[in-house]
Design an enzyme around this catalytic site. Structure first.
Site, PDB file in Angstrom:
ATOM      1  N   SER A 215       5.095   1.066   0.116  1.00  0.00           N
ATOM      2  CA  SER A 215       6.145   1.443   1.055  1.00  0.00           C
ATOM      3  C   SER A 215       5.594   2.344   2.164  1.00  0.00           C
ATOM      4  O   SER A 215       4.639   1.989   2.837  1.00  0.00           O
ATOM      5  CB  SER A 215       7.281   2.113   0.273  1.00  0.00           C
ATOM      6  OG  SER A 215       8.444   2.239   1.047  1.00  0.00           O
ATOM      7  N   ASP A 374      13.031  -7.681   0.257  1.00  0.00           N
ATOM      8  CA  ASP A 374      12.871  -7.148  -1.104  1.00  0.00           C
ATOM      9  C   ASP A 374      13.997  -6.202  -1.496  1.00  0.00           C
ATOM     10  O   ASP A 374      13.873  -5.451  -2.460  1.00  0.00           O
ATOM     11  CB  ASP A 374      11.514  -6.453  -1.250  1.00  0.00           C
ATOM     12  CG  ASP A 374      11.375  -5.185  -0.410  1.00  0.00           C
ATOM     13  OD1 ASP A 374      12.375  -4.749   0.212  1.00  0.00           O
ATOM     14  OD2 ASP A 374      10.268  -4.607  -0.376  1.00  0.00           O
ATOM     15  N   HIS A 408      11.934  -3.961  -3.996  1.00  0.00           N
ATOM     16  CA  HIS A 408      11.093  -2.974  -3.333  1.00  0.00           C
ATOM     17  C   HIS A 408      10.412  -2.048  -4.329  1.00  0.00           C
ATOM     18  O   HIS A 408       9.213  -1.762  -4.211  1.00  0.00           O
ATOM     19  CB  HIS A 408      11.943  -2.155  -2.352  1.00  0.00           C
ATOM     20  CG  HIS A 408      11.141  -1.259  -1.471  1.00  0.00           C
ATOM     21  ND1 HIS A 408      10.271  -1.738  -0.523  1.00  0.00           N
ATOM     22  CD2 HIS A 408      11.053   0.100  -1.408  1.00  0.00           C
ATOM     23  CE1 HIS A 408       9.698  -0.727   0.112  1.00  0.00           C
ATOM     24  NE2 HIS A 408      10.148   0.405  -0.418  1.00  0.00           N
TER      25      HIS A 408
END
Length: 435
Positions: A215, A374, A408
């Site tokens: 991320s 995601d 995610h």
């Protein structure tokens, strides 16, 4: 840095993991690993995964929204866990103190963001993975997306904390500024990261390092690499494995920014509006173009209209200008890191791509139009990597790996997704490149 502590990870009894060709990863210490010459890994976690300790000096004065008792410990030289202290943030009696002390202010004289006066902070356990996630609440679901499970699996294939596995936590309230602008927190982090990478390489016989990110950690790594000299990158960085990061921002923050405008004073949501990172993940004009991202009866807001959207959800003119001058140039300036790179991303999960506030009332939850991604990162943002990175003539090796139905956070915690991420890390270890 040579004194970085050693931590032996517990070797858990887990189901087998698999390589990208479908073959199972053998158990730890299996003879098959003798052929894998492991390179050191440095992990960069996602947003909010890095813990912070704080100390209050005599200069600290609680804000008007915080109780006066918040300053009771100032000047005593006592360090305490500020983030993420789940116990304190869940206690109504002390939570306002912690949210007040987490605030960030923009210092016009220094042209930079800083802590509020009287609050000193430091990142916990830099150089190790022990500062990832909340350590006062083992049940905290955020631990799963802060590399906790990933480090356990890496331990099964021969990685050891402090020997060939390292962590680079960072203060996620701060982000890079455009080159030439002051960003002291980012500058300090990159200096520490550079030393850590060099230390990891020396400790492993001069082998270059594999950076593994998740991320926001990917954005931090890319900015670090693009601002590093080419000879240094070639010597010390073997590969970047970037997980769940796109090249053009995401839509999700637009909803949280709208909601936070109506959060009560002293709440964490209000505090987060002060962070330097608050605008960092907003959709890029280069990727989202003029597609309507926020829809109301009176007008639509595309990526080009984000300054007007920020004003509509309560940000001051000065704050909007900070978006224009600091966040936006970094946002649209995403570049290829010019080290061998594998981008791993999830798809097939409903992901907000348009927010409908038909009556224009941002205090209400919007009707959400979902697209692919995601769950957090829009597919269009990760697909942009094919152009931004893949088409860069100086990039060299680039590979994009899609994992269907990976969320995610689940991409580095759910077994089926971690299988593929681990296989890409092993392939990065084996790979040779023309430089």
């Amino acid at each position: 840095m040579d004194a970085l502590p050693f931590l032996l990870l517990l070797l858990l009894s887990c189901p087998p993991f698999f390589l990208s060709d479908g073959s199972a990863l053998p158990p730890l210490h299996h003879h098959a690993y003798a052929a894998v010459d492991l390179h050191p890994i440095v992990l960069l976690p996602g947003n909010s995964c890095s813990q912070l300790d704080a100390e209050l000096t005599e200069q600290y004065e609680p804000s008007s929204s915080a109780p006066a008792s918040c300053g009771a410990g100032k000047g005593k030289g006592r360090w305490f866990r500020l983030w993420k202290n789940g116990t304190a943030l869940g206690d109504p009696a002390v939570a306002p103190c912690y949210t007040d002390q987490l605030r960030v202010v923009y210092d016009r004289a220094a042209a930079d963001y800083r802590n509020v006066a009287g609050v000193r902070t430091c990142v916990v356990s830099f150089g190790t993975t022990r500062g990832f996630g909340s350590d006062d609440d083992p049940s905290d679901p955020e631990r799963s997306h802060c590399f906790k499970k990933m480090t356990q699996v890496l331990g099964r294939i021969g990685y050891r904390e402090g020997e060939n596995l390292f962590g680079a936590p960072y203060d996620s309230r701060y982000v890079p500024a455009p080159p030439g602008m002051s960003a002291m927190a980012f500058a300090a982090f990159t200096a520490d990261l550079r030393r850590l990478i060099e230390h990891a390489s020396r400790k492993n016989g001069g082998k270059p390092v594999i950076l593994v990110t998740h991320s926001k950690g990917g954005l931090m790594a890319v900015e670090f690499l693009t601002r590093s000299a080419t000879p240094w990158r070639r010597r010390f960085v073997k590969h970047l494995v970037m997980v769940s990061t796109g090249a053009g921002g995401i839509v999700v923050p637009m909803q949280s920014l709208a909601a936070s405008a109506y959060a009560p004073p002293g709440s964490l949501a209000r505090t987060e509006r002060s962070y330097g990172t608050v605008f960092a993940a907003l959709p890029s004009t280069k990727v989202f173009g003029d597609a309507p991202l926020v829809v109301t009866r009176r007008r639509n807001y595309s990526a080009y209209d984000i300054p007007e959207f920020l004003a509509a959800v309560g940000f001051s003119g000065e704050e909007v200008e900070l978006y224009r001058t600091r966040a936006l140039p970094v946002n649209v300036g995403f570049r290829a890191p010019r080290v061998p790179m594998t981008a791993v991303y999830g798809s097939g999960v409903p992901t907000p791509e348009q927010l409908v506030y038909w009556d224009g009332d941002f205090s209400k939850a919007p009707e959400v139009v979902y697209g692919d991604g995601d769950g957090s990162v829009n597919l269009v943002s990760v697909l942009a990597l094919n152009t931004v990175v893949g088409d860069d003539p100086e990039q060299g090796f680039f590979k994009a790996v899609k994992i269907v139905n990976a969320t995610h956070s689940g991409i580095i915690s759910d077994e089926f997704a971690m299988k593929r991420v681990i296989s890409e890390i092993l392939e990065a270890n084996r790979a040779t490149y023309d430089k």
